[in-house]
Design an enzyme around this catalytic site. Structure first.
Site, PDB file in Angstrom:
ATOM      1  N   TYR A 162     -19.633  15.137  11.362  1.00 26.39           N
ATOM      2  CA  TYR A 162     -20.534  14.074  11.790  1.00 26.39           C
ATOM      3  C   TYR A 162     -20.659  13.027  10.667  1.00 26.39           C
ATOM      4  O   TYR A 162     -19.898  13.039   9.711  1.00 26.39           O
ATOM      5  CB  TYR A 162     -21.869  14.667  12.240  1.00 26.39           C
ATOM      6  CG  TYR A 162     -21.689  15.590  13.435  1.00 26.39           C
ATOM      7  CD1 TYR A 162     -21.233  15.087  14.657  1.00 26.39           C
ATOM      8  CD2 TYR A 162     -21.894  16.965  13.330  1.00 26.39           C
ATOM      9  CE1 TYR A 162     -21.017  15.930  15.746  1.00 26.39           C
ATOM     10  CE2 TYR A 162     -21.684  17.803  14.419  1.00 26.39           C
ATOM     11  CZ  TYR A 162     -21.238  17.279  15.618  1.00 26.39           C
ATOM     12  OH  TYR A 162     -21.014  18.112  16.692  1.00 26.39           O
ATOM     13  N   GLN A 200     -33.382  19.183  11.683  1.00 27.55           N
ATOM     14  CA  GLN A 200     -32.044  18.777  11.246  1.00 27.55           C
ATOM     15  C   GLN A 200     -31.767  17.378  11.779  1.00 27.55           C
ATOM     16  O   GLN A 200     -31.663  17.173  12.990  1.00 27.55           O
ATOM     17  CB  GLN A 200     -30.965  19.740  11.743  1.00 27.55           C
ATOM     18  CG  GLN A 200     -29.600  19.402  11.142  1.00 27.55           C
ATOM     19  CD  GLN A 200     -28.455  20.175  11.765  1.00 27.55           C
ATOM     20  OE1 GLN A 200     -28.129  19.941  12.933  1.00 27.55           O
ATOM     21  NE2 GLN A 200     -27.849  21.069  11.011  1.00 27.55           N
ATOM     22  N   GLY A 237     -26.611  32.184  13.355  1.00 30.50           N
ATOM     23  CA  GLY A 237     -26.589  31.328  14.529  1.00 30.50           C
ATOM     24  C   GLY A 237     -26.552  32.114  15.819  1.00 30.50           C
ATOM     25  O   GLY A 237     -27.563  32.279  16.494  1.00 30.50           O
TER      26      GLY A 237
END
Length: 385
Positions: free
Chosen positions: A187, A104, A333
């Protein structure tokens, strides 16, 4: 044989040239164990290898494409040869266990801090689309809660595109099976998309097409290196985290356009993050996110890319969504943090209720000892089968 309720998750899936053994994927998880210099180490190898024994697809924690003042100390990078060599050991271990791993690629944009050691070492300002700071901001190695700063608008965003392309070149050299662009959670790519963080009046801001341009051009740079069928992107249309979120109509217009255009590039997958309350901070007495059904709103726009999703799925819910054709795979996750064999536990009906030690979630503070850093990272036990 998997229990009937989750059996659809354990059908193989073809992702471009890659065959995934199941549809239980490991999401990017910030863990801050690349101590002390942003270089993947032996402990990282152990952690990923444990999880590769059952995961169909692993996406690494966010990998910094350049030195940045991250709020996460000891996050790994991929801007130098030492980091490439470190990642190669991780990748070899994952492949040994029969899994597939994507990097990523991550640039923080305005979420960096100028007083952080890596930002000082980089010798550049905190760059973002516009001079708008995000509210909030905790930095685990800076005293108090300094908050986010007002960033410097990047005059020529192609400089950042070059950084992404170089990171992809390094990722390919390391041996990654593909790359995922981090386009979520406030982000850099997300900052260009959202009108609350991008008020540019040039060709990189204003209209939906202009705001989408940075992310789409970044995907093209990654495709140039890896090929379209080894590139994915993670998006969080509901916003919230890192002070992101537009009104609903604008959100739907922006992300519908971006997803449609990204899909036309022929990329491997788009990971749609659902609304998650834990990622929705309160500002001025109210939640920040734009709540809507993310999968229902955008999945139908994807004609080429695989539809993956993320955030708060249970095994049974994910299996039902796969069976009904709503998604083709699901990222988990938190389940992978305290269960190194998470997919195997689902497959064999083992419990997935081991509590997470949140005191060690983001590393053991002020320690560079590998044994100390193993705590809450690589020391969670697998089940007996």
């Amino acid at each position: 044989m998997a229990p009937a309720a989750v059996a659809p998750l354990f059908q193989p899936l073809q992702l471009g040239p890659l065959t995934l053994r199941n549809r239980v994927f490991m999401s990017a998880l910030t863990r801050n164990r690349s101590v002390p210099t942003n270089v993947p180490n032996a402990l990282n190898v152990e952690y990923y290898q444990q999880r590769a024994k059952s995961a169909g697809l692993i996406v690494t924690e966010g990998v910094l494409i350049t030195q940045q003042g991250s709020e996460w100390p000891h996050a790994p990078g991929i801007w130098n040869k030492e980091q490439v060599a470190g990642w190669k050991k991780v990748i070899d271990a994952v492949h040994k266990e029969g899994s597939v791993i994507f990097a990523q690629l991550w640039h923080l944009g305005r979420i960096s801090h100028p007083d952080a050691p890596e930002q000082k070492a980089a010798g550049v300002p905190v760059y973002a689309p516009s001079a708008l700071s995000a509210r909030g901001g905790k930095f685990r190695f800076l005293p108090g809660e300094p908050g986010y700063v007002t960033p410097t608008p990047i005059e020529d965003p192609t400089i950042l595109l070059d950084l992404f392309e170089k990171a992809a070149v390094n990722a390919k050299e390391a041996g990654f099976d593909g790359v995922e662009l981090h386009g979520a959670n406030g982000y850099l790519v997300h900052q260009f998309l959202d009108t609350t963080s991008n008020i540019r009046t040039d060709s990189w801001g204003g209209s939906v097409a202009n705001r989408a341009k940075f992310g789409l051009l970044t995907l093209q740079r990654l495709i140039k290196v890896f090929g379209k069928d080894r590139v994915g992107i993670k998006l969080s249309p509901a916003g919230g985290y890192n002070d992101m979120g537009m009104p609903l109509e604008e959100t739907l217009e922006t992300f519908s356009y971006f997803i449609s255009e990204a899909d036309k590039l022929g990329i491997a997958y788009i990971d749609l993050m659902r609304y998650a309350e834990v990622l929705d901070p309160v500002f001025d007495g109210k939640k920040r996110a734009t709540k809507h059904d993310v999968v229902a709103s955008y999945a139908h726009l994807m004609k080429h890319a695989k539809v993956f999703s993320n955030a708060g799925w249970t095994g049974e819910e994910a299996a039902a969504a796969v069976k009904d054709g709503k998604v083709e795979g699901v990222f988990f996750g938190m389940g992978w943090i305290s269960h190194p064999d998470f997919a195997a536990r689902l497959e064999h009906g083992k419990p997935v209720d081991t509590p997470i030690d949140f005191t060690t979630l983001y590393g053991v503070k002020d320690s560079t000892s590998e044994e100390e850093q193993r705590k809450g990272y690589a020391d969670y036990p697998a089940a007996e089968y």
